[in-house]
Write a protein that holds these residues in place. Structure first.
Motif, PDB file in Angstrom:
ATOM      1  N   PHE A 171       7.129   0.726  -0.220  1.00 35.52           N
ATOM      2  CA  PHE A 171       5.832  -0.109  -0.114  1.00 35.52           C
ATOM      3  C   PHE A 171       5.562  -0.875  -1.503  1.00 35.52           C
ATOM      4  CE2 PHE A 171       1.096  -0.630  -0.222  1.00 35.52           C
ATOM      5  CZ  PHE A 171       0.889  -1.548   1.019  1.00 35.52           C
ATOM      6  N   LYS A 172       5.963  -0.104  -2.455  1.00 34.33           N
ATOM      7  CA  LYS A 172       5.704  -0.982  -3.608  1.00 34.33           C
ATOM      8  C   LYS A 172       6.246  -2.404  -3.765  1.00 34.33           C
ATOM      9  CE  LYS A 172       4.513   2.769  -6.552  1.00 34.33           C
ATOM     10  NZ  LYS A 172       4.959   3.806  -7.775  1.00 34.33           N
ATOM     11  N   GLU A 173       7.543  -2.324  -3.546  1.00 31.34           N
ATOM     12  CA  GLU A 173       8.336  -3.682  -3.621  1.00 31.34           C
ATOM     13  C   GLU A 173       7.735  -4.640  -2.481  1.00 31.34           C
ATOM     14  OE1 GLU A 173      12.459  -2.688  -2.458  1.00 31.34           O
ATOM     15  OE2 GLU A 173      12.499  -1.146  -4.179  1.00 31.34           O
ATOM     16  N   ILE A 174       7.278  -3.996  -1.247  1.00 35.69           N
ATOM     17  CA  ILE A 174       6.560  -4.844  -0.287  1.00 35.69           C
ATOM     18  C   ILE A 174       5.337  -5.567  -0.697  1.00 35.69           C
ATOM     19  CG2 ILE A 174       5.634  -4.942   2.057  1.00 35.69           C
ATOM     20  CD1 ILE A 174       7.498  -2.642   2.917  1.00 35.69           C
ATOM     21  N   SER A 175       4.518  -4.658  -1.473  1.00 41.23           N
ATOM     22  CA  SER A 175       3.380  -5.127  -1.810  1.00 41.23           C
ATOM     23  C   SER A 175       3.262  -5.789  -3.087  1.00 41.23           C
ATOM     24  CB  SER A 175       2.209  -4.087  -1.696  1.00 41.23           C
ATOM     25  OG  SER A 175       2.613  -2.832  -2.388  1.00 41.23           O
ATOM     26  N   GLY A 186       0.565  -6.658   0.947  1.00 34.37           N
ATOM     27  CA  GLY A 186       0.544  -5.172   1.372  1.00 34.37           C
ATOM     28  C   GLY A 186      -0.366  -5.073   2.224  1.00 34.37           C
ATOM     29  N   ASP A 187      -1.758  -5.620   2.197  1.00 30.13           N
ATOM     30  CA  ASP A 187      -2.735  -5.720   3.080  1.00 30.13           C
ATOM     31  C   ASP A 187      -2.369  -5.927   4.373  1.00 30.13           C
ATOM     32  OD1 ASP A 187      -4.277  -4.475   1.172  1.00 30.13           O
ATOM     33  OD2 ASP A 187      -5.595  -6.319   1.008  1.00 30.13           O
ATOM     34  N   LYS A 188      -1.388  -6.911   4.585  1.00 32.90           N
ATOM     35  CA  LYS A 188      -0.978  -7.617   5.969  1.00 32.90           C
ATOM     36  C   LYS A 188       0.040  -6.488   6.580  1.00 32.90           C
ATOM     37  CE  LYS A 188       1.470 -11.396   7.957  1.00 32.90           C
ATOM     38  NZ  LYS A 188       2.138 -12.657   7.820  1.00 32.90           N
ATOM     39  N   VAL A 189       0.746  -5.879   5.809  1.00 26.91           N
ATOM     40  CA  VAL A 189       1.594  -4.998   6.424  1.00 26.91           C
ATOM     41  C   VAL A 189       0.906  -3.729   6.701  1.00 26.91           C
ATOM     42  CG1 VAL A 189       3.537  -3.322   5.977  1.00 26.91           C
ATOM     43  CG2 VAL A 189       3.691  -5.674   5.303  1.00 26.91           C
ATOM     44  N   GLU A 238      -0.609   3.872   1.639  1.00 30.85           N
ATOM     45  CA  GLU A 238       0.517   3.559   2.638  1.00 30.85           C
ATOM     46  C   GLU A 238       0.736   4.576   3.705  1.00 30.85           C
ATOM     47  OE1 GLU A 238       3.180   4.533  -0.466  1.00 30.85           O
ATOM     48  OE2 GLU A 238       1.333   3.882  -0.413  1.00 30.85           O
ATOM     49  N   GLU A 239      -0.100   5.467   3.812  1.00 34.54           N
ATOM     50  CA  GLU A 239       0.197   6.619   4.820  1.00 34.54           C
ATOM     51  C   GLU A 239      -0.750   6.862   5.911  1.00 34.54           C
ATOM     52  OE1 GLU A 239       1.998  10.238   2.834  1.00 34.54           O
ATOM     53  OE2 GLU A 239       0.330  11.307   3.361  1.00 34.54           O
ATOM     54  N   PHE A 240      -0.225   7.180   6.952  1.00 36.48           N
ATOM     55  CA  PHE A 240      -0.989   7.089   8.159  1.00 36.48           C
ATOM     56  C   PHE A 240      -0.828   8.436   8.951  1.00 36.48           C
ATOM     57  CE2 PHE A 240      -0.326   2.803   7.290  1.00 36.48           C
ATOM     58  CZ  PHE A 240      -1.483   2.177   7.521  1.00 36.48           C
TER      59      PHE A 240
END
Length: 459
Positions: free
Chosen positions: A339-343, A349-352, A376-378
Motif C-alpha cells: 500500500f505504501k507504494e500505491i499511496s 491511496g484514498d481512491k484505492v 489499509e486493513e479491513f
C-alpha cells in the motif's frame, strides 16, 4: 444447529437488469464495463462525502437508467434524499428497493423450487437473513434513543405478526427502569403497572441463563399460572421474552405479545427476535454514548464503512447471536498489498481504499458486516458461515479486487486475507472468544503476507 447459509458472491451487472433487458438493448456486459460502473459508484460516493449532491445524483441517474435493478445505486440515491431533507422521496426509493428485492427473491425461489426442497430451504433461510439485515440497518441508521426504541418495537411487531412490543431498560445504580411500548391499532397499552408482576417473572426467568423464552400458549403455561389474570386482561395469548445483554451484563428485557391470534412461534420467528434483540442493545448503548459525547461516530469518513469501534460492538452482538442459535461465525481480515507504494499521493491511496470498501461491501450477501479496521486493513464478519465456505468467499473477493482495482499507473491492486472461525463450542466467556478470534484471524492474515501476499489463509 441452525441451517448454514452460504453467502453468494454478487452477480455481475448483467444479471441486475430485468429478464431480457440486456438482449432488448443489445448490451454485452464486459469486465471493462463493470469496472466503469464501479468507478462511477465510487466517484458518486466521493461527491456525497463532500456534499456535492447534484454531481452525485447525475452519476447515479446514469447508472440506474442503464441498470434499473442495481440496488447499490438506488440505496445511495435514497441516502442523498435523506441527507437533503427529502424524506418522502427517500421513502419512495426504499419502497422500490424492497419491491425489487422481493421480485428477485421470488425469481430465486422459483429456481430453488425447481431445484428441489433442499434449495428451497436455503432460499427460505436467505430471505430470513435479508429481512433481519433490513431491520438491523434501519435500527443502526439512527443515533437517537427515542427513534431507536420506536423503530425497534414497531419493526418487531410487524415482522413477527405480533400485537404489542415492550422494551424495558433497567436503571443503572438501582435507578428506576424505563419502558417503551408499541401496540397495533386496537390493542390496549399495558403500561399501567398492571403487568409489572408478569414482566418481573419473565425478567427473573431470563436473568439466570440469559436465554430467551418463547411461550406458544400463555393461558396454559404452568409457569405463568400466577399471572393468569394479567394474561386474560390484556389478552396475551402467546409471548416471547429476550434479555438485553451488553458486555455480559443484563441491562434490559424485550417482550412481544400476540393478542389477536393464538398461534405459536416458528423457529424463524424465534431466530429473528433473538437476533434483532442482540443488535437493539448495541444501538441503545451507542445512542447513550452519543448523548454523552456528540462526536461519537460509527462510520469511517473516507470509505463510508463501519469504523473499528462499531465493528467491535457489532462483533460482540453477532457472537452472542451465534452462540444462542448454535450457528458458526467467521471473521476475515483484508490488507492491501504494497500500500505504501500505491499511496504515493494521498489522493491515490484514498481512491484505492474507497474502491476496495465499495467492492467488498457490494459483493457480500446481506447479513455480512464490513468495517475499516485501521489504515489499509479491513475486517469482515460472516455470520452463519463455516470456515471452508468463508475461505472460498474471501478468495472470490480477492480475485474480484485483483481484476477490478488498478493503480494510477495501471498495475493491479492485490490483497492478502486471513480467515478464522469463532470457537463457540467450549462455551467460553464471549469477551474471551472475541479477543481470541480477532487475534487468530490476524495471525492468518500475517501468514498470508509472509507466504508472498495475494493469498487467503485460514489454517
Amino acid at each position: 444447529m441452525a441451517e448454514e447459509v452460504h453467502p453468494e458472491p454478487a452477480k455481475n451487472l448483467k444479471s441486475c437488469g430485468p429478464k431480457g433487458e440486456e438482449q432488448n438493448r443489445n448490451m454485452v456486459t464486459t469486465l471493462t464495463e463493470e469496472d466503469q460502473i464501479v468507478d462511477t459508484m465510487v466517484e458518486a460516493e466521493l461527491y456525497v462525502k463532500y456534499e456535492c449532491y447534484p454531481q452525485a445524483l447525475e452519476l447515479l441517474d446514469k447508472v440506474i437508467n442503464r441498470y434499473p435493478r442495481y440496488l447499490p445505486a438506488k440505496e445511495a440515491l435514497a441516502g442523498i434524499f435523506r441527507r437533503t431533507g427529502q424524506s418522502e422521496r427517500a421513502d419512495e426509493i426504499l419502497r422500490e428497493i424492497n419491491l425489487i428485492s422481493s421480485q428477485m427473491a421470488e425469481e430465486g425461489c422459483q429456481k430453488d423450487v425447481e431445484g428441489g426442497s433442499g434449495a428451497a430451504k436455503v432460499d427460505e433461510r436467505r430471505q430470513l437473513v435479508e429481512k433481519i439485515d433490513g431491520i438491523i440497518k434501519e435500527i443502526y441508521d439512527s443515533n437517537y434513543l427515542a427513534q431507536i426504541l420506536k423503530i425497534s418495537a414497531s419493526q418487531l411487531v410487524q415482522s413477527l405478526a405480533a400485537d404489542r412490543c415492550i422494551i424495558i431498560r433497567l436503571g443503572q445504580d438501582e435507578g428506576q427502569p424505563s419502558t417503551h411500548e408499541y401496540c397495533n391499532n386496537g390493542i390496549p397499552s399495558s403500561l399501567d403497572g398492571k403487568t409489572a408482576r408478569l414482566n418481573f417473572l419473565l425478567l427473573k426467568k431470563v436473568s439466570t441463563s440469559l436465554d430467551p423464552v418463547a411461550v406458544d400458549d400463555a393461558f396454559k403455561d404452568p409457569t405463568l399460572a400466577g399471572c393468569k389474570g394479567i394474561l386474560e386482561r390484556f389478552n396475551i395469548r402467546a409471548l416471547m421474552a429476550c434479555p438485553l445483554v451488553y458486555k455480559s451484563k443484563l441491562v434490559g428485557l424485550i417482550l412481544v405479545h400476540r393478542c389477536t391470534n393464538a398461534t405459536g412461534w416458528s423457529d424463524q420467528e424465534r431466530t429473528l427476535f433473538t437476533t434483532v434483540a442482540g443488535h437493539i442493545v448495541v444501538a441503545i448503548s451507542n445512542s447513550q454514548q452519543v448523548s454523552a459525547d456528540q462526536t461519537m461516530e460509527i462510520t469511517d469518513k473516507l470509505t463510508g464503512l463501519y469504523n473499528r469501534q462499531f465493528f467491535e460492538e457489532r462483533l460482540s452482538a453477532e457472537l452472542r447471536n451465534a452462540q444462542l442459535q448454535n450457528y458458526p461465525l467467521c471473521l476475515a481480515f483484508l490488507n492491501i498489498d504494497h500500500f505504501k507504494e500505491i499511496s504515493d499521493t494521498p489522493a491515490a491511496g484514498d481512491k484505492v481504499l474507497h474502491k476496495l470498501g465499495f467492492l467488498v461491501r457490494t459483493n457480500l450477501r446481506k447479513g455480512s458486516v464490513v468495517a475499516r479496521f485501521s489504515g489499509e486493513e479491513f475486517v469482515v464478519i460472516l455470520p452463519n458461515t463455516r470456515l471452508k465456505m468463508a475461505h472460498q468467499i474471501m478468495d472470490h473477493i480477492r480475485k474480484i479486487v485483483e481484476k477490478t482495482i488498478t493503480t494510477d499507473s495501471g498495475n493491479p491492486v492485490t490483497i492478502s486475507v486471513g480467515v478464522k472461525e469463532a470457537g463457540l463450542q467450549d462455551k467460553k466467556d464471549l469477551d474471551v472468544v472475541q479477543k481470541e478470534l480477532i487475534q487468530r484471524a490476524h495471525e492468518s492474515l500475517h501468514r498470508a503476507k509472509r507466504s508472498g501476499r495475494e493469498d487467503v489463509r485460514s489454517n
